[in-house]
Scaffold this active site. Structure first.
Site, PDB file in Angstrom:
ATOM      1  N   ASP A 119      -7.228   8.924  -2.674  1.00  0.00           N
ATOM      2  CA  ASP A 119      -7.064   8.259  -1.628  1.00  0.00           C
ATOM      3  C   ASP A 119      -7.646   6.965  -1.496  1.00  0.00           C
ATOM      4  O   ASP A 119      -8.255   6.168  -0.512  1.00  0.00           O
ATOM      5  CB  ASP A 119      -7.003   8.979   0.291  1.00  0.00           C
ATOM      6  CG  ASP A 119      -7.614   8.412   1.181  1.00  0.00           C
ATOM      7  OD1 ASP A 119      -5.835   7.168   0.488  1.00  0.00           O
ATOM      8  OD2 ASP A 119      -7.652   9.110   2.390  1.00  0.00           O
ATOM      9  N   ASN A 141       2.211   2.088   2.086  1.00  0.00           N
ATOM     10  CA  ASN A 141       1.624   1.422   2.937  1.00  0.00           C
ATOM     11  C   ASN A 141       1.192  -0.680   2.681  1.00  0.00           C
ATOM     12  O   ASN A 141       0.593  -0.577   3.158  1.00  0.00           O
ATOM     13  CB  ASN A 141       0.755   1.634   3.824  1.00  0.00           C
ATOM     14  CG  ASN A 141      -0.093   3.112   3.425  1.00  0.00           C
ATOM     15  OD1 ASN A 141      -0.080   2.602   1.866  1.00  0.00           O
ATOM     16  ND2 ASN A 141      -1.729   2.625   4.006  1.00  0.00           N
TER      17      ASN A 141
HETATM   18 ZN   LIG Z   1      -3.284   8.884   4.248  1.00  0.00          ZN
END
Ligand SMILES: [Zn+2]
Length: 445
Positions: A321, A110
């Site tokens: 993350d 992303n």
């Molecule tokens: Zn995510």
């Protein structure tokens, strides 16, 4: 000098004397000597290096009480390049990874532009290789532009070096698109990594839906928005017989669904982040934007279920993350703040607390950070055995340090653990025989 300078290949031989070496994949947990030569582990065994002494060609590391693990593997990091290099770039992200003990980093697509093409995948790999630091493995998008509509050219992306596909940041909402993605990806043996969030249930949400969101008057992100997607995807994965991986599991319901699916032989794997294992929604009581993450921090019962799920292997992996953001994204009102926190440098030190507290066996933690994520991404797992590539991390489990901006290699500082005292420090990270990080040497840049 104790260590070779960062970034250099060991002159000849690196010796770890009497370390507690832990590699569950090699059934190893013992006090041994470990010798690294020519980029490989050449000896592992009790007193295996007793004939080697420090000299021009040999460096001996003696750290009583230190632990040596295979280098860590992160399945889920946002390195922000291309497009937001002010927050992080490949170079700073991989420096942060090395400082956290990681030798393999999978980066999410992303970015701007989205990594949905061969050219972006190849650019990322080429940049990382040129740095000669730790290894980077791009995860490409499931759908073009992460728009949830048209599938990417997965054969081409895999050929370019992508190790998985994900639209992380957004969910693949359409059941039809998800079915086709699972079918298409399975023909190339690429895992499909889902960010499980039913966006229709989370519109405008700032945090977990519960008594804290009610008290603060904030729109909530209910657990069921994750659970309904996980449940649907498990049915789809079972139906088409494809590999499915759940990113950042955050609810007790997801853990239950995954456990049930695994018991029926569905090919599902899952990851959990350090922050979902350590914090609850109560961390937002002070409107701390550093605690705004997606999925949100949940309740104590969820944390308990995540810990149990990780301990019993229902949740295969820990993934950071790592989500760097600058002050413009975080020093704003909670409603305006971008979700995410950095994680690469704090992951292992923070989670050693769960080991000390008896919640998580050390061997399970090491597996969840090495062999298990490597298996999901189809990587050669770092191993602590003779003949293996020398990918290692040396940890001082008793060293205490304070999380401070000046200590961090990441370009961003967005972590609620800033200022906290942590027990357990990465001392040395070795990737393919090269020292890529040594504590206390060189200023972060
Ligand atoms: Zn995510």
């Amino acid at each position: 000098m104790l260590y070779a300078p960062v970034g250099t290949r060991m002159t000849d031989v690196l010796v770890f004397r009497r370390v507690r070496a832990v590699d569950p994949a090699a059934s190893l947990d013992a006090e041994v000597d470990v010798v690294v030569e020519d980029g490989k582990v050449s000896r592992v065994g009790r007193d295996a290096a007793k004939d080697l002494v420090s000299g021009a060609r040999v460096r001996v590391v003696e750290r009583p009480g230190a632990w040596l693990f295979p280098g860590l593997v992160d399945l889920h990091a946002h390195l922000r390049e291309p497009g937001a290099e002010g927050k992080e770039d490949i170079a700073s992200g991989l420096r942060a990874a090395a400082a956290g003990g990681f030798v393999d980093v999978c980066c999410m697509p992303n970015t701007r532009p989205v990594n949905d093409s061969r050219v972006v995948t190849e650019m990322l790999i080429a940049k990382a290789r040129a740095l000669g630091s730790v290894r980077l493995h791009p995860i490409a998008a499931i759908t073009v532009g992460q728009k949830g509509e048209r599938l990417t050219e997965m054969a081409d992306l895999k050929d370019a070096g992508a190790v998985a596909v994900s639209d992380d940041g957004v969910c693949v909402t359409s059941s039809h698109v998800m079915r086709r993605a699972l079918e298409y990806a399975s023909t190339f043996d690429l895992p499909v990594i889902q960010h499980a969030e039913d966006h229709a249930l989370t519109e405008g949400a700032q945090m977990h839906e519960g008594h804290v969101s009610t008290k603060l008057g904030l729109r909530g992100w209910p657990r069921v928005a994750e659970d309904v997607i996980v449940a649907r995807d498990l049915l789809l994965a079972e139906y088409v017989g494809a590999r499915y991986h759940v990113a950042h599991v955050s609810t007790a319901g997801s853990v239950r669904l995954i456990r049930d699916a695994k018991s029926r032989g569905v090919s599902v794997t899952a990851e959990v982040t350090p922050h979902h294992l350590l914090l609850t929604h109560e961390a937002l009581l002070g409107y701390d934007t550093a605690c705004k993450v997606n999925p949100p921090l949940r309740e104590a019962g969820d944390v308990e279920a995540l810990r149990r799920g990780l301990a019993d292997g229902t949740i295969d992996c820990v993934a950071t993350d790592h989500a760097p953001h600058g002050v413009l994204d975080k020093h704003v009102e909670l409603a305006e703040a971008a979700p995410g926190m950095i994680g690469l440098e704090l992951c292992l030190p923070l989670l050693l607390g769960l080991v000390r507290g008896g919640t998580l066996p050390l061997s399970r933690l090491v597996d969840a950070l090495t062999a298990a994520p490597a298996r999901v991404a189809g990587l050669d797992a770092p191993r602590l055995r003779e003949g293996a590539r020398a990918d290692l991390v040396l940890v001082d489990p008793a060293a205490r340090w304070k999380v401070e901006p000046a200590r961090l290699r990441s370009k961003s500082r967005n972590t609620p653990f800033m200022g906290h005292d942590v027990e357990g420090r990465i001392e040395l990270t070795v990737c393919e025989g090269r020292v890529v990080y040594a504590a206390g040497t060189g200023a972060p840049s």
